[in-house]
Every structure is written in structure tokens, then in C-alpha cells.
Design a protein around this motif. Structure first.
Motif, short mmCIF file in Angstrom:
data_model
loop_
_atom_site.label_atom_id
_atom_site.label_comp_id
_atom_site.label_asym_id
_atom_site.label_seq_id
_atom_site.Cartn_x
_atom_site.Cartn_y
_atom_site.Cartn_z
N ILE A 51 -4.63 40.70 19.48
CA ILE A 51 -5.62 40.14 18.58
C ILE A 51 -6.86 39.76 19.38
O ILE A 51 -6.75 39.30 20.52
N ASN A 52 -8.04 39.95 18.78
CA ASN A 52 -9.25 39.63 19.51
C ASN A 52 -9.57 38.13 19.39
O ASN A 52 -8.85 37.37 18.75
N TRP A 53 -10.68 37.72 20.00
CA TRP A 53 -10.98 36.31 20.13
C TRP A 53 -11.12 35.60 18.79
O TRP A 53 -10.71 34.45 18.64
N SER A 54 -11.67 36.27 17.81
CA SER A 54 -11.91 35.61 16.52
C SER A 54 -10.74 35.74 15.56
O SER A 54 -10.69 35.04 14.55
N GLY A 55 -9.84 36.65 15.86
CA GLY A 55 -8.76 36.94 14.91
C GLY A 55 -9.13 38.00 13.91
O GLY A 55 -8.32 38.35 13.05
N GLY A 56 -10.34 38.53 14.02
CA GLY A 56 -10.79 39.50 13.05
C GLY A 56 -10.28 40.91 13.26
O GLY A 56 -10.34 41.75 12.36
N SER A 57 -9.76 41.17 14.46
CA SER A 57 -9.24 42.50 14.77
C SER A 57 -7.85 42.36 15.37
O SER A 57 -7.62 41.52 16.23
N THR A 58 -6.96 43.21 14.90
CA THR A 58 -5.59 43.23 15.40
C THR A 58 -5.13 44.67 15.59
O THR A 58 -5.70 45.61 15.00
N PHE A 59 -4.10 44.83 16.39
CA PHE A 59 -3.52 46.15 16.61
C PHE A 59 -2.04 45.97 16.91
O PHE A 59 -1.65 45.03 17.61
N TYR A 60 -1.21 46.90 16.39
CA TYR A 60 0.23 46.77 16.51
C TYR A 60 0.86 48.03 17.09
O TYR A 60 0.38 49.15 16.86
N ALA A 61 1.96 47.82 17.77
CA ALA A 61 2.81 48.94 18.13
C ALA A 61 3.45 49.48 16.87
O ALA A 61 3.64 48.75 15.89
N ASP A 62 3.79 50.76 16.88
CA ASP A 62 4.39 51.38 15.70
C ASP A 62 5.67 50.66 15.28
O ASP A 62 5.99 50.58 14.09
N SER A 63 6.38 50.12 16.24
CA SER A 63 7.66 49.47 15.95
C SER A 63 7.52 48.26 15.04
O SER A 63 8.46 47.89 14.33
N GLY A 64 6.33 47.65 15.05
CA GLY A 64 6.14 46.43 14.28
C GLY A 64 5.20 46.56 13.09
O GLY A 64 5.06 45.61 12.31
N LYS A 65 4.58 47.70 12.95
CA LYS A 65 3.62 47.87 11.85
C LYS A 65 4.29 47.66 10.50
O LYS A 65 5.36 48.20 10.23
N GLY A 66 3.65 46.85 9.67
CA GLY A 66 4.18 46.55 8.35
C GLY A 66 5.20 45.43 8.33
O GLY A 66 5.57 44.95 7.26
N ARG A 67 5.70 45.04 9.51
CA ARG A 67 6.69 43.97 9.57
C ARG A 67 6.19 42.74 10.34
O ARG A 67 6.56 41.62 10.02
N PHE A 68 5.36 42.98 11.36
CA PHE A 68 4.87 41.90 12.21
C PHE A 68 3.41 41.61 11.92
O PHE A 68 2.63 42.53 11.61
N THR A 69 3.04 40.33 12.04
CA THR A 69 1.65 39.94 11.89
C THR A 69 1.26 38.98 13.00
O THR A 69 1.91 37.94 13.17
N ILE A 70 0.22 39.33 13.74
CA ILE A 70 -0.29 38.44 14.78
C ILE A 70 -1.50 37.70 14.22
O ILE A 70 -2.31 38.26 13.46
N SER A 71 -1.60 36.42 14.55
CA SER A 71 -2.72 35.61 14.09
C SER A 71 -2.99 34.53 15.13
O SER A 71 -2.21 34.35 16.07
N ARG A 72 -4.09 33.83 14.96
CA ARG A 72 -4.42 32.77 15.92
C ARG A 72 -5.17 31.65 15.23
O ARG A 72 -5.85 31.86 14.22
N ASP A 73 -5.03 30.46 15.79
CA ASP A 73 -5.76 29.29 15.34
C ASP A 73 -6.47 28.72 16.57
O ASP A 73 -5.84 28.06 17.39
N ASN A 74 -7.74 29.00 16.69
CA ASN A 74 -8.47 28.59 17.89
C ASN A 74 -8.61 27.08 17.99
O ASN A 74 -8.75 26.53 19.08
N ALA A 75 -8.58 26.40 16.86
CA ALA A 75 -8.66 24.94 16.89
C ALA A 75 -7.40 24.33 17.49
O ALA A 75 -7.43 23.21 18.00
N LYS A 76 -6.29 25.07 17.42
CA LYS A 76 -5.02 24.58 17.95
C LYS A 76 -4.62 25.29 19.25
O LYS A 76 -3.51 25.08 19.75
N ASN A 77 -5.47 26.15 19.75
CA ASN A 77 -5.15 26.92 20.98
C ASN A 77 -3.82 27.65 20.84
O ASN A 77 -3.02 27.68 21.80
N THR A 78 -3.58 28.22 19.70
CA THR A 78 -2.27 28.78 19.40
C THR A 78 -2.40 30.19 18.82
O THR A 78 -3.27 30.45 17.98
N VAL A 79 -1.52 31.07 19.29
CA VAL A 79 -1.39 32.40 18.71
C VAL A 79 0.03 32.52 18.14
O VAL A 79 0.97 31.94 18.68
N TYR A 80 0.14 33.23 17.03
CA TYR A 80 1.41 33.36 16.33
C TYR A 80 1.82 34.82 16.22
O TYR A 80 1.00 35.73 16.25
#
Length: 124
Positions: A51-80
């Protein structure tokens, strides 16, 4: 020094969901590209999502596409990493990583800092 600490792993059954969290120390978290990788026993570490710095762009391995979601909360210094419909082949140690000079990356060598990893076990 930048430190990354993962949480949220565990033992689940196939079809269940888990959400991994990764808290990053340091005041420049919002500038970092972030990624999740995993390593199963006897296998090399493999890319899962990025995931990029803003969370606006993401990219997944084929193994996780449609099942996994990456996100981030910059106010909490956390990526999920939200993982749904888990399969036994998702069993691995999951690591988060941050890249100081790259916004999104698939290769491990782009990442400067790594967490210790957290075990995810999916029983079939």
C-alpha cells in the motif's frame, strides 16, 4: 529507529477471517510505503500485499486477490491486513515491512524495516 510490531494472528478454521495489525514507531510513518509478506515452513518469504503512503493505491499477490485487503491509518501509525475466506495454504508467519524510499513494492529488497512476524494457522 523504526520498529514494527504485528498482532492479530492465531489459529482459525478454513473459511474464517482474521485481521492483522502492524504498529510502526517513528514520526514519518505517513511517508512510508508498507507491505505484508508471509513465510511458510520450508518456503521462501513471499509477497502478499502493498500500500502506498496515502492508502490510495494497493497491490496484491494473486493468492490473496479478492480475499485480502490491505489498509492503513496514518493517524495511528498502523497498517492492517484483513484476510477473509482463509485457506489452509494461507498458513504462515506474516511479516509487515516498511519502505523508506519506495511507495509500493513487491520485492523484499525494497523494504528497510521488518517486524518479527506473527503466526497464522488455518486448519482445514
Amino acid at each position: 529507529q523504526v520498529q514494527l510490531v504485528e498482532s492479530g494472528g492465531g489459529l482459525v478454521q478454513a473459511g474464517d477471517s482474521l485481521r492483522l495489525s502492524c504498529v510502526v514507531s517513528g514520526r514519518t510513518f505517513s511517508r512510508y510505503g508498507m507491505g505484508w509478506f508471509r513465510q511458510a515452513p520450508g518456503k521462501e518469504r513471499e509477497f502478499v500485499a502493498t500500500i502506498n503512503w496515502s492508502g490510495g493505491s494497493t497491490f496484491y499477490a494473486d493468492s490473496g486477490k479478492g480475499r485480502f485487503t490491505i489498509s492503513r491509518d496514518n493517524a495511528k501509525n498502523t497498517v492492517y491486513l484483513q484476510m477473509n475466506s482463509l485457506k489452509s495454504e494461507d498458513t504462515a508467519v506474516y511479516h509487515c515491512a516498511c519502505a523508506a524510499n519506495t511507495q509500493m513494492a513487491v520485492q523484499t529488497y525494497h523494504y528497510d524495516y521488518w517486524g518479527q512476524g506473527i503466526q497464522v494457522t488455518v486448519s482445514s
